[in-house]
Design an enzyme around this catalytic site. Structure first.
Site, PDB file in Angstrom:
ATOM      1  N   ARG A   1      -3.125  -9.903   5.507  1.00  0.00           N
ATOM      2  CA  ARG A   1      -3.556 -10.060   4.114  1.00  0.00           C
ATOM      3  C   ARG A   1      -2.446  -9.497   3.236  1.00  0.00           C
ATOM      4  NH1 ARG A   1      -5.866  -6.875   0.273  1.00  0.00           N
ATOM      5  NH2 ARG A   1      -7.480  -7.754  -1.056  1.00  0.00           N
TER       6      ARG A   1
ATOM      7  N   LYS B   1       0.821  -1.216   0.000  1.00  0.00           N
ATOM      8  CA  LYS B   1       0.000   0.000   0.000  1.00  0.00           C
ATOM      9  C   LYS B   1       0.852   1.263   0.000  1.00  0.00           C
ATOM     10  CE  LYS B   1      -4.379  -1.885   1.449  1.00  0.00           C
ATOM     11  NZ  LYS B   1      -5.409  -2.039   2.477  1.00  0.00           N
TER      12      LYS B   1
HETATM   13  C1  7PJ Z   1      -8.070  -4.664   2.133  1.00  0.00           C
HETATM   14  C2  7PJ Z   1      -9.112  -5.503   1.773  1.00  0.00           C
HETATM   15  C3  7PJ Z   1      -7.712  -4.552   3.514  1.00  0.00           C
HETATM   16  C4  7PJ Z   1      -9.442  -6.171   3.950  1.00  0.00           C
HETATM   17  C5  7PJ Z   1      -8.347  -4.513   0.020  1.00  0.00           C
HETATM   18  C6  7PJ Z   1      -5.494  -4.051  -1.703  1.00  0.00           C
HETATM   19  C7  7PJ Z   1      -6.653  -3.117  -1.726  1.00  0.00           C
HETATM   20  N1  7PJ Z   1      -9.788  -6.276   2.660  1.00  0.00           N
HETATM   21  N2  7PJ Z   1      -9.268  -5.417   0.433  1.00  0.00           N
HETATM   22  N3  7PJ Z   1      -8.438  -5.346   4.359  1.00  0.00           N
HETATM   23  N4  7PJ Z   1      -7.590  -4.061   1.014  1.00  0.00           N
HETATM   24  N5  7PJ Z   1     -10.088  -6.907   4.866  1.00  0.00           N
HETATM   25  O1  7PJ Z   1      -5.572  -5.153  -2.208  1.00  0.00           O
HETATM   26  O2  7PJ Z   1      -4.429  -3.647  -1.190  1.00  0.00           O
HETATM   27  O3  7PJ Z   1      -6.833  -3.804   3.939  1.00  0.00           O
HETATM   28  S1  7PJ Z   1      -8.198  -4.038  -1.638  1.00  0.00           S
END
Ligand code: 7PJ
Length: 284
Positions: free
Chosen positions: A262, A228
């Site tokens: 994640r 990010k």
């Molecule tokens: C997140 C997400 C996050 C959760 C995305 C990317 C952007 N779901 N989906 N937490 N970010 N739970 O893939 O970096 O931070 S989309």
């Protein structure tokens, strides 16, 4: 104390940290959008091979997403999202032994994905879409509630908080109460502060440093900081050069009480998670 969470037919043991591997089947996500597309066609086999690699490298969960939520991204319609997500969930469920999470805010996608074998719902809008709470209540799956201020298209336009960590804690207390009233037991919920979703660099740094404040809610914590822009804002690195920064953030999150990270880069993350977990448990 949080011990385990049931994800459909599989149990996730939260006495140790886990890795959620990102599988974007979008055409426009910020770091890996379009990776599995050829002539605008989603290549399921290619995406499945990536899921298999992440599983082999140590992911316990594969997070399948069909909507790009990068800042400024255009919304997708339900049909498009279903066409991207469903074949992927079906293929993973047939071929791999892994928990499938679906990154969606759309009730129809939640239902269809659950029917196709998904084991978790990951909703960046915390079940705020019309019908989402009702559908989620009927599914016997864990739900990750993520905090986002506003909508992807405008969320990075001057987001403001008095105290970001306290306000996000209050947001979760309210959302948890809404879920419980709507028929979702607390034991089915996870929380995620939503790094980069309507937050400045300062907000993101404070949220991570004070993540243990959210641990007081006594729910499993998921974090997503991989690749990010908060890493770029500190280290001045382009999107494919943010691994070391991301690993530092993952370790700090684990130390402050996160249970699931994640990430896009599963193999290196597994090493740091394993090492950090050994120290935290004072044991291998
Ligand atoms: C997140 C997400 C996050 C959760 C995305 C990317 C952007 N779901 N989906 N937490 N970010 N739970 O893939 O970096 O931070 S989309």
């Amino acid at each position: 104390m949080i011990h385990t969470i049931r994800c459909g037919s599989r149990i996730l043991d939260l006495s140790r940290p886990h890795i959620m591997g990102v599988l974007n089947v979008t055409s426009d996500s910020f770091s890996d959008g379009g990776n599995f597309y050829q002539q605008q066609q989603l290549n399921i086999d290619h995406a499945l091979r990536h899921a298999e690699t992440m599983l082999r490298e140590g992911a316990s969960i594969i997070d399948v997403g069909g909507e790009s939520t990068r800042p400024g991204a255009a919304p997708v319609n339900c049909q498009q999202e279903l066409e991207r997500v469903l074949p992927m969930v079906t293929a993973i469920n047939q071929r791999l032994d892994v928990i499938i999470s679906v990154d969606t805010s759309t009730p129809e996608v939640m239902q269809a994905a659950a029917d196709a074998g998904a084991g978790m719902i990951n909703d960046v809008r915390s079940l705020a879409r019309v019908g989402a709470l009702h559908v989620a209540a009927e599914l016997d799956l864990p739900i990750c509630l993520m905090h986002m201020l506003g909508e992807p298209k405008t969320m990075q336009d001057n987001p403001q908080y008095d105290d970001v960590t306290t306000e996000i804690g209050d947001f979760f207390r309210k959302r948890i109460a809404v879920c419980e009233t709507g028929g979702i037991e607390r034991s089915r919920l996870l929380i995620d502060p939503g790094f980069g979703f309507g937050k400045t660099l300062q907000h993101n740094l404070q949220l991570l440093n004070r993540l243990s404040q959210l641990a007081q809610l006594d729910l499993p914590i998921l974090v997503g900081m991989s690749r990010k822009s908060m890493i770029d804002k500190v280290l001045k690195k382009s999107v494919h050069d943010r691994l070391y920064g991301g690993l530092a953030l993952a370790v700090m999150a684990l130390e402050r009480g996160a249970h699931i990270v994640r990430v896009h880069d599963v193999s290196p993350t597994r090493e740091v998670v394993h090492m950090a977990a050994a120290v935290l448990a004072e044991n291998v």
